[in-house]
Write an enzyme that holds these catalytic residues in place. Structure first.
Site, PDB file in Angstrom:
ATOM      1  N   HIS A 241      47.722  51.000  42.494  1.00  0.00           N
ATOM      2  CA  HIS A 241      47.687  50.972  41.131  1.00  0.00           C
ATOM      3  C   HIS A 241      48.186  52.127  40.392  1.00  0.00           C
ATOM      4  O   HIS A 241      47.658  53.501  40.927  1.00  0.00           O
ATOM      5  CB  HIS A 241      46.210  50.565  40.569  1.00  0.00           C
TER       6      HIS A 241
ATOM      7  N   SER B 237      37.232  48.408  34.262  1.00  0.00           N
ATOM      8  CA  SER B 237      38.443  47.694  34.011  1.00  0.00           C
ATOM      9  C   SER B 237      39.562  47.510  35.248  1.00  0.00           C
ATOM     10  O   SER B 237      39.823  46.375  35.402  1.00  0.00           O
ATOM     11  CB  SER B 237      39.124  48.199  32.549  1.00  0.00           C
TER      12      SER B 237
END
Length: 451
Positions: free
Chosen positions: A92, A193
């Site tokens: 990510h 998140s």
């Protein structure tokens, strides 16, 4: 005697808000109650807004952050990929300008025998989105249902889709509220998140690329390192192998900015070509992915293995296979000229002799948005063909009249605005800069070696 689960306990939202307001650590059961109640429409927006602001002002402990991540993760479906024998590893990035590494890394790691179940996002503001880049490949479908996502993953070892309705629904609700209440910037909320969505993929290990510099959301290295440490520790608390690399975003990554243009550069890298900085970062991140996934005994060995998989063409073959399985036209991978292209180009020339001292990275991303290559609002349409090719970057010598960038455009008025902004992004000085910032600033995490 153990307390009953949060779903069976009676909490009051006002008490949870007060505790966080007063800086008292919340129990995991209180956080679980609060998240589940909001996801199921049992707490109104105004109470959750008050709690979010209390988090921004008071912060969270590591235990609270892990509990929030876990509650958000379990608000929806957690993929069970245990039937796949390969280790599941993902990567990510916190986002930047020209950052197209995901499109290289998914097929590269799959070619090494790992499974890469990548659930990605769209661009917003000055940063590009992985899904937008993929959708510039004619026919590519990023909206696969979970069963089809699993089939592609089982067939070729990598699949790349957007967040489904079943994955971390609490995150979607909370993010929409944060976006309009001035509570986006909290590192604790950012961590929860990101990690809730990534851990819902059913992965064993995660490599994080946390950007810092003028084109990153985290401008200062101190803030980037804090977020990285938070995400690594949260992942480790949940039983995953996690490492974070703090990497540079003071200038765009690679030379291409814009969706179809960036796919061209991805194909170049997978062919063993392309710009040095993009290739170096891809090899570094891939080395960590292979190491954490058990495909190599060390990061150094993982990097060598990655270079061989590119040189042999196996990584490019994986990319082509994934594109075809997800409905994309594989001919575009063999002949990038078949990707959609803008109608016109403008060359921007250097106004004087000298050296490129700096580039205003965020403004270059904004210039691409102005052309139509990004969105300022989530509902904005994207033009996949437009973008910018940088011909000169920091440290390069330039002569007056020499091309420094090319704009690919479809609308004259947009091109004129982007040209003015792009010209102002280049700072050209008489002498070269003393030293370029390193591409990789530091590595955070303890799942093995650090090189």
């Amino acid at each position: 005697m153990n307390p009953p689960p949060a779903s069976e306990q009676t909490f009051r939202a006002i008490d949870v808000i007060r505790k966080k307001r007063d800086g008292v650590e919340l129990a995991a059961s209180e956080i679980e109650f609060f998240v589940n109640a909001y996801t199921n429409d049992k707490i109104p927006d105004y109470q959750v807004s008050a709690w979010l602001m209390a988090v921004v002002l008071r912060g969270m402990t590591r235990a609270e952050t892990a509990a929030l991540t876990d509650a958000m993760l379990r608000s929806g479906e957690v993929l069970d990929l245990s039937s796949l024998p390969a280790k599941k590893v993902d990567k990510h990035s916190t986002g930047g300008v020209g950052d197209k590494t995901s499109l290289v890394l998914a097929p590269l790691a799959a070619a090494a025998g790992l499974a890469v179940p990548m659930i990605s996002g769209r661009g917003l503001g000055h940063t590009g989105g992985t899904l937008d880049k993929l959708e510039s490949i004619p026919g590519f479908n990023v909206n696969l249902p979970v069963a089809e996502f699993r089939r592609v993953l089982e067939t070729c070892g990598c699949a790349m889709i957007g967040q489904t309705a079943e994955i971390a629904p609490a995150d979607r609700k909370l993010y929409a509220l944060r976006d309009v209440t001035g509570t986006v910037e909290s590192p604790y909320l950012i961590c929860a998140s990101i990690m809730s969505k990534k851990l819902a993929e059913g992965i064993d290990a995660l490599v994080l690329d946390v950007k810092t510099g003028s084109g990153a959301f985290m401008k200062s290295e101190k803030d980037a390192a804090f977020l990285a440490e938070l995400m690594v520790e949260t992942g480790e608390r949940m039983g995953k192998k996690v490492v974070a690399l703090i990497t540079d975003m003071d200038q765009p990554l690679g030379n291409m900015i814009g969706n179809a243009l960036e796919v061209v550069e991805v194909i170049q890298i997978l062919r063993g070509e392309g710009p040095d900085d993009l290739r170096q970062l891809c090899i570094e991140l891939a080395g960590w992915m292979l190491h954490l996934g058990g495909a190599s005994d060390s990061v150094a060995e993982g990097k060598k293995q990655s270079e061989k998989l590119i040189a042999s063409g196996k990584a490019l073959d994986k990319f082509r296979q994934m594109v075809e399985l997800q409905g994309g036209d594989p001919q575009t991978i063999d002949d990038p000229q078949k990707l959609p292209q803008a109608h016109s180009t403008i060359i921007i020339s250097s106004p004087k002799n000298g050296y490129v001292a700096s580039l205003q990275c965020e403004q270059i991303g904004t210039a691409c948005v102005i052309l139509g290559g990004g969105r300022e609002r989530k509902e904005d349409a994207i033009d996949p063909t437009v973008g910018i090719m940088l011909r000169k970057k920091v440290g390069d010598a330039v002569s007056a009249g020499e091309p420094i960038a090319t704009i690919h455009y479809n609308e004259e008025t947009r091109a004129a605005r982007a040209r003015q902004l792009l010209l102002s992004c280049y700072q050209i000085e008489d002498s070269p800069p003393h030293a370029k910032r390193p591409l990789i600033h530091r590595v955070i995490g303890t799942p093995g070696e650090k090189n």
